[in-house]
Design an enzyme around this catalytic site. Sequence first.
Site, PDB file in Angstrom:
ATOM      1  N   ASN A 163       0.797  -1.225   0.000  1.00  0.00           N
ATOM      2  CA  ASN A 163       0.000   0.000   0.000  1.00  0.00           C
ATOM      3  C   ASN A 163       0.831   1.278   0.000  1.00  0.00           C
ATOM      4  O   ASN A 163       0.405   2.274  -0.551  1.00  0.00           O
ATOM      5  CB  ASN A 163      -0.921   0.006   1.226  1.00  0.00           C
ATOM      6  N   ASP A 180      -0.378  -6.551   4.896  1.00  0.00           N
ATOM      7  CA  ASP A 180      -0.501  -5.334   5.692  1.00  0.00           C
ATOM      8  C   ASP A 180      -1.562  -4.411   5.074  1.00  0.00           C
ATOM      9  O   ASP A 180      -1.715  -4.357   3.860  1.00  0.00           O
ATOM     10  CB  ASP A 180       0.862  -4.631   5.705  1.00  0.00           C
ATOM     11  N   HIS A 227      -6.674  -0.959   2.437  1.00  0.00           N
ATOM     12  CA  HIS A 227      -6.288   0.359   1.941  1.00  0.00           C
ATOM     13  C   HIS A 227      -5.753   0.333   0.516  1.00  0.00           C
ATOM     14  O   HIS A 227      -5.155   1.303   0.053  1.00  0.00           O
ATOM     15  CB  HIS A 227      -5.292   1.011   2.895  1.00  0.00           C
ATOM     16  N   GLU A 254      -4.848  -8.205   7.026  1.00  0.00           N
ATOM     17  CA  GLU A 254      -5.111  -7.249   8.105  1.00  0.00           C
ATOM     18  C   GLU A 254      -6.140  -6.254   7.581  1.00  0.00           C
ATOM     19  O   GLU A 254      -5.785  -5.227   7.002  1.00  0.00           O
ATOM     20  CB  GLU A 254      -3.831  -6.518   8.507  1.00  0.00           C
TER      21      GLU A 254
HETATM   22 CA   LIG Z   1      -3.839   3.035  -0.723  1.00  0.00          CA
END
Ligand SMILES: [Ca+2]
Length: 575
Positions: free
Chosen positions: A183, A293, A297, A336
Amino acid sequence: MNIVIRAVALIGLGVIVLGRESAIGNRQSGAAARRANAPHSRFPVPGSRSPDPALFWNAATVYFLLTDRFANGNPSNDHALGRAQDGAALRSFQGGDLAGVLRKLEEGYFDSLGVGAIWLTPFVEQIHGSVDEGTGKTYGYHGYWTRDWTAVEPALGTREDLHALVDAAHRHGIRVLMDAVINHTGPVTPQDPPWPNDWVRTGPNCTYRDYTASVDCTLVATLPDVLTDRDDPVDLPPALIEKWQREGRLDRERAELDAFFARTGYPRAPRYYIIKWLTDWVREFGFDGYRMDTAKHFGEAVSAELKREAERAFADWKRAHPAQALDGLPFYMMGEVYGYELSQGRAYNFGDRTVDFFAYGYDGLINFGFKREAAGSLDDLFTRYSAALREGALRGVAILNYISSHDDGSPYDRDRADPFGAGTRLLLAPGGAQIYYGDELARPLIFAGVQGDANLRSFMNWRDLERGGTTADVLRHWRILGRFRRAHPAVGAGLHRRLQAEPYIFSRTLEADGRVDRVLVAMDQGEGAKTIPVFGVFRDGTELVDAYSGERGTVASGRISLTSAFGLVLLSERR
Ligand SMILES: [Ca+2]
Ligand SMILES: [Ca+2]
């Protein structure tokens, strides 16, 4: 020696009073120690050719550690890259490394806890400088601030150290999960140049109010967000070109990237570079899975793309290393998805849209609800979890429960007031169990003068263990439960049945591979002689062993009589 342990109630009340010489300690040298050295159960994996991944991972105990904070196996790398010790409290590198993890592996530390998989914080090269996000000057000791996805962080060790660690884990029948970040890059500092604008966005900050404000934005102002949503081709960042040139591997890296893009047909967009780099570790080292991780997102479709490439890489590694492959268990991807709870089933809600992450390559998700729910009725929790995993929305997938982690500021039992009860709850719950390093040693989670998440990340308190006393007793408790979990997949993956409300008695039963695994757990028993009804779980005449005390007995008239100093009884058929 005097029996000074008063295990009146291990769970529920969570009361256990320990003296200096515990009865567990006396007995450990006998039956328990023999159990520790016995080979792991081969049921239902790795004996099976095609083990059931959900069953395996729900039954498993995963040990999560911050490599920099676990064990220092090589002091000569402590000051790698010239990083100073000038961070805020607990925010500089502290010397732990891959060699330290290897040492603990070889000592049998993870075996003694029944660990099935180790999850290491990211080991790739971190930013060289430091940054203050509002909680004090911080270095990338935690591994989530990538500078080069293709290099091992020198403070943690070398590629050879990493090979040695993964190989040793596999020799011990333990899998290794790689913590993978896609990310974001690491922050920009005077020592760490910015990534090009066609690689990352530096704003707006995520507000988390809907999908877009959780995905296409920066988690915090200092963390450049990789443009994982773009398909536009980009060149290698000049800083990497320069670095690899210096390291004499630029041509090789370029050739590999050319081959990757030629094979896959993917555009040369940022996420595909990173997918290539992340999966290379699987292909070369044989990592058994990822812990993804910040999985919520970046677009979930990216996870599915990554999973496909990782599976391919894992198959390549297995083909090249047939003797080291543990069994037929496929590559595992655990996410996650911050705030995901078992009760949400397969629909994580972003506010304006829900996403079923299990449909995008995830075999398991971290369960952020456990640490809160563990404070309530244990039987409610056990019943609900078992039903969800066996018959409900989560049938066929896995969850991972935890009581504490590296960034949960509201852990279960933050004061470590009841590390015995915490272990009982976590390790006897349906679903995978995450031991966060130090849960088993009651490592403190609050430190004077330390800000934010660094409180959760102190160096492992091995010294407390060396002093013995309560810390050693806590570890014995976690070891017995962890090995019971490992020997009996029914504990984490079986059907839960409440047999008696008070004192609490339950059973777990798992049928797989044409075999049946059965356990019966009795809590809140008085110390000394006790008679426990088995409610037909075991037939009269069956010889049972109590894993907690090592005591044995035979079922007669539907009950078993035992004498042990403990309130907790872990019964299974004697093999
Ligand atoms: Ca992002
Ligand atoms: Ca070191």
